[in-house]
Motif scaffolding. Structure first.
Motif, mmCIF file in Angstrom:
data_model
loop_
_atom_site.group_PDB
_atom_site.id
_atom_site.type_symbol
_atom_site.label_atom_id
_atom_site.label_comp_id
_atom_site.label_asym_id
_atom_site.label_seq_id
_atom_site.Cartn_x
_atom_site.Cartn_y
_atom_site.Cartn_z
ATOM 1 N N LEU A 55 0.911 -1.080 -0.055
ATOM 2 C CA LEU A 55 0.063 -0.022 -0.009
ATOM 3 C C LEU A 55 0.923 1.267 0.024
ATOM 4 N N ASN A 56 0.703 2.056 -0.921
ATOM 5 C CA ASN A 56 1.688 3.344 -1.121
ATOM 6 C C ASN A 56 0.866 4.632 -1.022
ATOM 7 N N ASP A 57 1.502 5.374 -0.601
ATOM 8 C CA ASP A 57 1.042 6.875 -0.663
ATOM 9 C C ASP A 57 1.068 7.205 -2.361
ATOM 10 N N GLY A 58 0.490 8.241 -2.446
ATOM 11 C CA GLY A 58 0.336 8.714 -3.907
ATOM 12 C C GLY A 58 1.663 9.187 -4.706
ATOM 13 N N THR A 59 2.495 9.360 -3.425
ATOM 14 C CA THR A 59 4.021 9.981 -4.264
ATOM 15 C C THR A 59 4.635 8.913 -4.692
ATOM 16 N N THR A 60 4.147 7.532 -4.643
ATOM 17 C CA THR A 60 4.825 6.492 -5.385
ATOM 18 C C THR A 60 3.549 5.830 -6.374
ATOM 19 N N ASN A 61 3.753 6.177 -7.432
ATOM 20 C CA ASN A 61 2.723 5.681 -8.582
ATOM 21 C C ASN A 61 1.600 6.289 -8.495
ATOM 22 N N GLY A 62 1.294 7.350 -7.701
ATOM 23 C CA GLY A 62 -0.065 7.942 -7.500
ATOM 24 C C GLY A 62 -0.535 9.112 -8.644
ATOM 25 N N LEU A 63 -1.734 9.535 -8.737
ATOM 26 C CA LEU A 63 -2.072 10.704 -9.133
ATOM 27 C C LEU A 63 -1.194 11.847 -8.583
ATOM 28 N N THR A 136 5.082 15.941 -21.247
ATOM 29 C CA THR A 136 5.562 15.025 -22.095
ATOM 30 C C THR A 136 4.744 13.735 -21.933
ATOM 31 N N ASN A 137 4.013 13.421 -20.839
ATOM 32 C CA ASN A 137 3.300 12.107 -20.508
ATOM 33 C C ASN A 137 1.765 12.201 -20.216
ATOM 34 N N PRO A 138 1.103 11.277 -20.570
ATOM 35 C CA PRO A 138 -0.430 11.257 -19.909
ATOM 36 C C PRO A 138 -0.466 11.302 -18.431
ATOM 37 N N PHE A 139 -1.568 12.057 -18.006
ATOM 38 C CA PHE A 139 -1.803 12.241 -16.563
ATOM 39 C C PHE A 139 -0.858 13.123 -15.939
ATOM 40 N N GLY A 140 0.373 13.645 -16.675
ATOM 41 C CA GLY A 140 1.319 14.648 -15.962
ATOM 42 C C GLY A 140 2.020 14.117 -15.022
ATOM 43 N N ASN A 141 3.124 13.114 -14.986
ATOM 44 C CA ASN A 141 4.049 12.656 -14.127
ATOM 45 C C ASN A 141 3.097 12.074 -12.905
ATOM 46 N N ALA A 142 2.172 11.064 -13.735
ATOM 47 C CA ALA A 142 1.716 10.303 -12.481
ATOM 48 C C ALA A 142 1.584 8.753 -13.046
ATOM 49 N N LEU A 143 0.832 7.919 -12.034
ATOM 50 C CA LEU A 143 0.878 6.503 -12.254
ATOM 51 C C LEU A 143 2.092 5.989 -12.607
ATOM 52 N N THR A 144 2.011 4.811 -13.023
ATOM 53 C CA THR A 144 3.218 4.158 -13.665
ATOM 54 C C THR A 144 4.071 4.524 -14.893
ATOM 55 N N THR A 149 9.759 8.241 -12.418
ATOM 56 C CA THR A 149 9.756 7.243 -11.335
ATOM 57 C C THR A 149 10.841 6.366 -11.695
ATOM 58 N N GLY A 150 11.745 6.395 -10.350
ATOM 59 C CA GLY A 150 12.972 5.512 -10.481
ATOM 60 C C GLY A 150 12.840 4.038 -10.204
ATOM 61 N N VAL A 151 13.877 3.378 -10.189
ATOM 62 C CA VAL A 151 13.984 2.021 -10.067
ATOM 63 C C VAL A 151 14.903 1.487 -9.153
ATOM 64 N N THR A 152 14.907 0.431 -8.443
ATOM 65 C CA THR A 152 15.794 -0.148 -7.795
ATOM 66 C C THR A 152 16.652 -1.191 -8.525
ATOM 67 N N LYS A 156 20.061 -0.744 -5.472
ATOM 68 C CA LYS A 156 20.078 0.696 -5.246
ATOM 69 C C LYS A 156 19.387 1.481 -6.164
ATOM 70 N N ALA A 157 18.732 2.658 -5.598
ATOM 71 C CA ALA A 157 17.994 3.427 -6.420
ATOM 72 C C ALA A 157 18.688 4.043 -7.700
ATOM 73 N N LEU A 158 17.983 3.774 -8.673
ATOM 74 C CA LEU A 158 18.603 4.430 -9.839
ATOM 75 C C LEU A 158 17.559 5.289 -10.485
ATOM 76 N N PRO A 159 17.746 6.583 -11.065
ATOM 77 C CA PRO A 159 16.712 7.179 -11.679
ATOM 78 C C PRO A 159 16.551 6.797 -13.160
ATOM 79 N N LEU A 160 15.389 6.963 -13.512
ATOM 80 C CA LEU A 160 14.763 7.029 -15.056
ATOM 81 C C LEU A 160 15.097 8.258 -15.666
ATOM 82 N N TRP A 161 14.032 9.117 -15.837
ATOM 83 C CA TRP A 161 14.432 10.602 -16.089
ATOM 84 C C TRP A 161 14.650 11.255 -14.775
ATOM 85 N N LEU A 162 15.659 12.045 -14.762
ATOM 86 C CA LEU A 162 15.815 12.966 -13.505
ATOM 87 C C LEU A 162 14.697 13.832 -13.240
ATOM 88 N N ASN A 163 14.401 13.667 -11.841
ATOM 89 C CA ASN A 163 13.058 14.608 -11.337
ATOM 90 C C ASN A 163 13.320 14.832 -9.785
#
Length: 362
Positions: A55-63, A136-144, A149-152, A156-163
Motif C-alpha cells: 500500500l503506497n502513498d500517492g508519491t509512489t505511482n499515484g496521481l 511529455t506524458n499522460p496524466f502529468g507525471n503520474a501513475l506507472t 519514477t525511479g527503479v531499484t 540501489k536506487a537508480l533514476p529513469l528520467w531525472l526529477n
C-alpha cells in the motif's frame, strides 16, 4: 453644517466600502489532498529482490502525493498581488511526514505578482524541469507512466528520467505570457552546504499546441565547475478526441554531492551485464491521452541510456498504460500497469508493476 455632515458620512461610507472591498480581495485557503494505491511489483530474475505487494502513498505511482497546506492571496491594488503557499507532504500509508520530515517540504514560498510584469517567488519550490516533464506524458507525471519514477537496480536506487523535483532557497522570476511565449529564471543559493542551483525555462502555447524546455545545472561549491547539467524538452498537441505527447531529456556531468537541484540522488552505479559508474543519461518518451466522458485513458513508452565517458552503456525502458475515472472534479479512481524493457529489465525490482488507487482533494 448639514452639508459638512453629509460629506463626512459619505466619506466614512466610502472608506468602509473600500475596507470591505479590500477584505473581499484577500483570501486564506486551507486545503488537503489524499492519495493511496495498492501496487504489485514483480522483480527481475537478476535483481536479487522478490515480488512485493504494498500500500503506497500517492508519491509512489499515484496521481498526486498526499499533502495539506495553506494558500493566501492579497490584492495590493494597481495590478499587484502578494501570496504565500505553505504545503506539507505526508504518507497516508503510515501517517509519517514526507520530504524528510520537513513541516512544509513540498513547497514554502512567498510571492509578488504584477499584471504588467510577471511574478517573483522566494523559498522552496518546484524546479522548472518538473513542469516541463509533466507536458511529455499522460496524466502529468503520474501513475506507472511517470518518466520520473525511479527503479531499484540490484538494491540501489537508480533514476529513469531525472526529477528532483524541488529545490531549496530558490529565487524565481517568471514573465507574463506574451504572444504565447513565457520565460522563467531560478537561482538557489547553496549557502555553503550545497551547490548553487540554476534553472531557465522557455515555453510556448497557442491553441492545441504546447511546447517548453528547461535547462538546469549546479555550480559545484568545491571546484566551481558546472555539474548535473540537465536539458528537458517537451511538446504536445491536442487533436480534441486525443492528445499526443512526447519529449527528450539529456543529462551530463552527473554527481551525487550537489545536495540541491536537478539531481539529488546518492547512487550513479549501474548494475547489469556490465557494472559501471555512469555520469550521463539520454532519454525519450512518447505517449497518447484519450478522454472519454468521465474516463481518461493514457499510454506511453519511456527509455533511457545510462553511459560514461569511456563509452560503456546500458539501456532501460518502460511501456505503460493507465486509466482514470472521475467520481467528481476532485475525486478519482485510477489503475495502471507497466513492464520494463532494455538491457537492465532483469536487474530491477520493478520489472512489471500493476496498481489501483483512489485520490480525493478538498
Amino acid at each position: 453644517m448639514k452639508f459638512i455632515t453629509t460629506r463626512t458620512l459619505m466619506a466614512a461610507a466610502a472608506l468602509a466600502a473600500t475596507g470591505l472591498s479590500a477584505k473581499a480581495q484577500s483570501s486564506v485557503q486551507l486545503f488537503t489532498l489524499v492519495d493511496a494505491n495498492v501496487s504489485h511489483y514483480s522483480a527481475g530474475s537478476k535483481s536479487g529482490a522478490g515480488n512485493v505487494t504494498s500500500l503506497n502513498d500517492g508519491t509512489t505511482n499515484g496521481l498526486n502525493g498526499s499533502r495539506w497546506g495553506i494558500r493566501t492571496t492579497e490584492d495590493l491594488g494597481g495590478g499587484l498581488k502578494a501570496g504565500v503557499l505553505l504545503e506539507g507532504g505526508f504518507g497516508v500509508d503510515t501517517g509519517a511526514p514526507g520530504q524528510g520530515g520537513r513541516t512544509f517540504g513540498r513547497q514554502g514560498y512567498i510571492s509578488l505578482s504584477s499584471s504588467n510584469l510577471g511574478e517573483l517567488r522566494m523559498g522552496r519550490q518546484y524546479i522548472f524541469e518538473d513542469s516541463v516533464m509533466g507536458m511529455t506524458n499522460p496524466f502529468g507525471n503520474a501513475l506507472t507512466l511517470n518518466p520520473g519514477t525511479g527503479v531499484t537496480n540490484a538494491g540501489k536506487a537508480l533514476p529513469l528520467w531525472l526529477n528532483a523535483p524541488r529545490a531549496d532557497n530558490v529565487v524565481q522570476v517568471q514573465s507574463l505570457v506574451y504572444s504565447g511565449f513565457q520565460a522563467g529564471l531560478q537561482v538557489g543559493a547553496g549557502e555553503g552546504t550545497a551547490d548553487r542551483f540554476h534553472g531557465v525555462k522557455l515555453g510556448y502555447g497557442q491553441g492545441a499546441f504546447n511546447t517548453a524546455l528547461s535547462y538546469e545545472w549546479n555550480r559545484a561549491r568545491s571546484t566551481g565547475d558546472s555539474v548535473n547539467k540537465s536539458l528537458t524538452v517537451a511538446a504536445n498537441y491536442n487533436f480534441g478526441s486525443f492528445k499526443v505527447l512526447g519529449g527528450i531529456q539529456r543529462n551530463r556531468d552527473l554527481v551525487t554531492t550537489s545536495g540541491n537541484g536537478a539531481f539529488t540522488g546518492s547512487n550513479l552505479t549501474v548494475t547489469g551485464d556490465v557494472t559501471f559508474a555512469m555520469d550521463r543519461t539520454t532519454g525519450s518518451t512518447v505517449g497518447v491521452e484519450v478522454p472519454m466522458g468521465q474516463w481518461l485513458f493514457g499510454a506511453n513508452y519511456t527509455t533511457v541510456k545510462y553511459a560514461n565517458a569511456a563509452g560503456t552503456s546500458q539501456t532501460l525502458g518502460k511501456a505503460a498504460a493507465g486509466a482514470r475515472y472521475g467520481l467528481s472534479k476532485n475525486t478519482f479512481l485510477y489503475a495502471a500497469a507497466s513492464v520494463a524493457t532494455g538491457d537492465l529489465k532483469d536487474y530491477i525490482s520493478q520489472k512489471s508493476v500493476t496498481q489501483v488507487g483512489l485520490r480525493a482533494a478538498f
